[in-house]
Design an enzyme around this catalytic site. Structure first.
Site, PDB file in Angstrom:
ATOM      1  N   GLY A 117       0.835  -1.197   0.000  1.00  0.00           N
ATOM      2  CA  GLY A 117       0.000   0.000   0.000  1.00  0.00           C
ATOM      3  C   GLY A 117       0.862   1.237   0.000  1.00  0.00           C
ATOM      4  O   GLY A 117       2.012   1.204   0.460  1.00  0.00           O
TER       5      GLY A 117
ATOM      6  N   GLN B 147       2.964   9.942   1.174  1.00  0.00           N
ATOM      7  CA  GLN B 147       4.255   9.251   1.203  1.00  0.00           C
ATOM      8  C   GLN B 147       5.127   9.577  -0.008  1.00  0.00           C
ATOM      9  O   GLN B 147       6.328   9.320   0.001  1.00  0.00           O
ATOM     10  CB  GLN B 147       4.046   7.733   1.272  1.00  0.00           C
TER      11      GLN B 147
ATOM     12  N   CYS C 199       6.027  -0.087   7.340  1.00  0.00           N
ATOM     13  CA  CYS C 199       5.588   1.026   6.514  1.00  0.00           C
ATOM     14  C   CYS C 199       6.752   1.475   5.646  1.00  0.00           C
ATOM     15  O   CYS C 199       7.884   1.541   6.118  1.00  0.00           O
ATOM     16  CB  CYS C 199       5.140   2.177   7.420  1.00  0.00           C
ATOM     17  N   LEU C 200       6.467   1.778   4.384  1.00  0.00           N
ATOM     18  CA  LEU C 200       7.531   2.199   3.470  1.00  0.00           C
ATOM     19  C   LEU C 200       8.183   3.508   3.925  1.00  0.00           C
ATOM     20  O   LEU C 200       9.308   3.799   3.541  1.00  0.00           O
ATOM     21  CB  LEU C 200       6.987   2.351   2.044  1.00  0.00           C
TER      22      LEU C 200
ATOM     23  N   HIS D  48      -4.340   1.295   7.723  1.00  0.00           N
ATOM     24  CA  HIS D  48      -2.992   1.866   7.672  1.00  0.00           C
ATOM     25  C   HIS D  48      -2.937   3.019   6.660  1.00  0.00           C
ATOM     26  O   HIS D  48      -2.413   4.094   6.948  1.00  0.00           O
ATOM     27  CB  HIS D  48      -2.001   0.755   7.297  1.00  0.00           C
ATOM     28  N   GLU D  49      -3.524   2.789   5.482  1.00  0.00           N
ATOM     29  CA  GLU D  49      -3.487   3.824   4.438  1.00  0.00           C
ATOM     30  C   GLU D  49      -4.376   5.023   4.797  1.00  0.00           C
ATOM     31  O   GLU D  49      -4.002   6.169   4.564  1.00  0.00           O
ATOM     32  CB  GLU D  49      -3.892   3.243   3.082  1.00  0.00           C
TER      33      GLU D  49
ATOM     34  N   HIS E  79      -2.562   7.317   7.056  1.00  0.00           N
ATOM     35  CA  HIS E  79      -1.621   8.206   6.351  1.00  0.00           C
ATOM     36  C   HIS E  79      -2.310   9.490   5.888  1.00  0.00           C
ATOM     37  O   HIS E  79      -1.719  10.563   5.920  1.00  0.00           O
ATOM     38  CB  HIS E  79      -1.032   7.514   5.118  1.00  0.00           C
TER      39      HIS E  79
END
Ligand SMILES: [Zn+2]
Length: 169
Positions: free
Chosen positions: A45, A50, A92-93, A134-135, A138
């Site tokens: 995701g 991000q 997480c990226l 999670h997304e 963000h």
């Protein structure tokens, strides 16, 4: 085009993202780039903040590209239903190389627009439910670390700060 991923500490990750007003060519390009960036990372995701864009858009594919029907693009998403609790290790990226166990809903339904501007819903259980929340986090300026408590959170933040101090972040 693969876009650079903003890491923990970047101000954009802490801002509430703004709704998309119009599906312009720039937005379509952003979505293409986000999909490419997510797969290249690789991740399951990616939210627009991000990649440095404060808009309410995320892309998600819990199969990491193995199953074509699993790619979702969500514009201006809202959580419709979340229920139950599950706790699993998550990363997480924007916080590379750190994982922690995070409580998340067991089931979630998110409603938003697809890239054609049509309203639709994604229903997720297990990993999908976690990824959906999670997304969404963000887009509200929140990271998975914010959902941690106590020693584990302090430990990760201390290690990130050390990497920042030594120019490795
Ligand atoms: Zn993330």
């Amino acid at each position: 085009m693969i876009r650079p991923i903003t890491r923990h500490g970047g101000a954009i990750l802490r801002q509430k993202a703004c709704p998309v007003q119009k599906l312009t060519a720039d937005i379509q390009k952003l979505i293409d780039d986000m999909i490419e960036t997510m797969y290249a990372a690789p991740g399951i995701g990616l939210a627009a903040p991000q990649v440095g864009v404060g808009l309410r858009v995320f892309v998600m594919d819990v199969s990491s590209g193995r199953s074509s029907g699993d790619l979702h693009v969500m514009i201006n998403p809202e959580m419709v239903i979340h229920e139950g609790v599950q706790s699993f290790e998550e990363g997480c990226l924007s916080v590379p190389n750190f994982q922690a166990t995070v409580p998340r809903p067991k089931r979630a339904i998110v409603r938003g627009l697809n890239r054609e501007g049509k309203s639709y819903e994604i229903e997720g259980t297990g990993l999908s439910a976690r990824a959906l929340q999670h997304e969404l986090d963000h887009l509200d300026g929140s990271l998975f670390l914010d959902r941690l408590r106590g020693v584990k959170k302090e430990l990760i933040l201390r290690r990130i700060n050390k990497l920042k101090r030594t120019g490795q972040w």
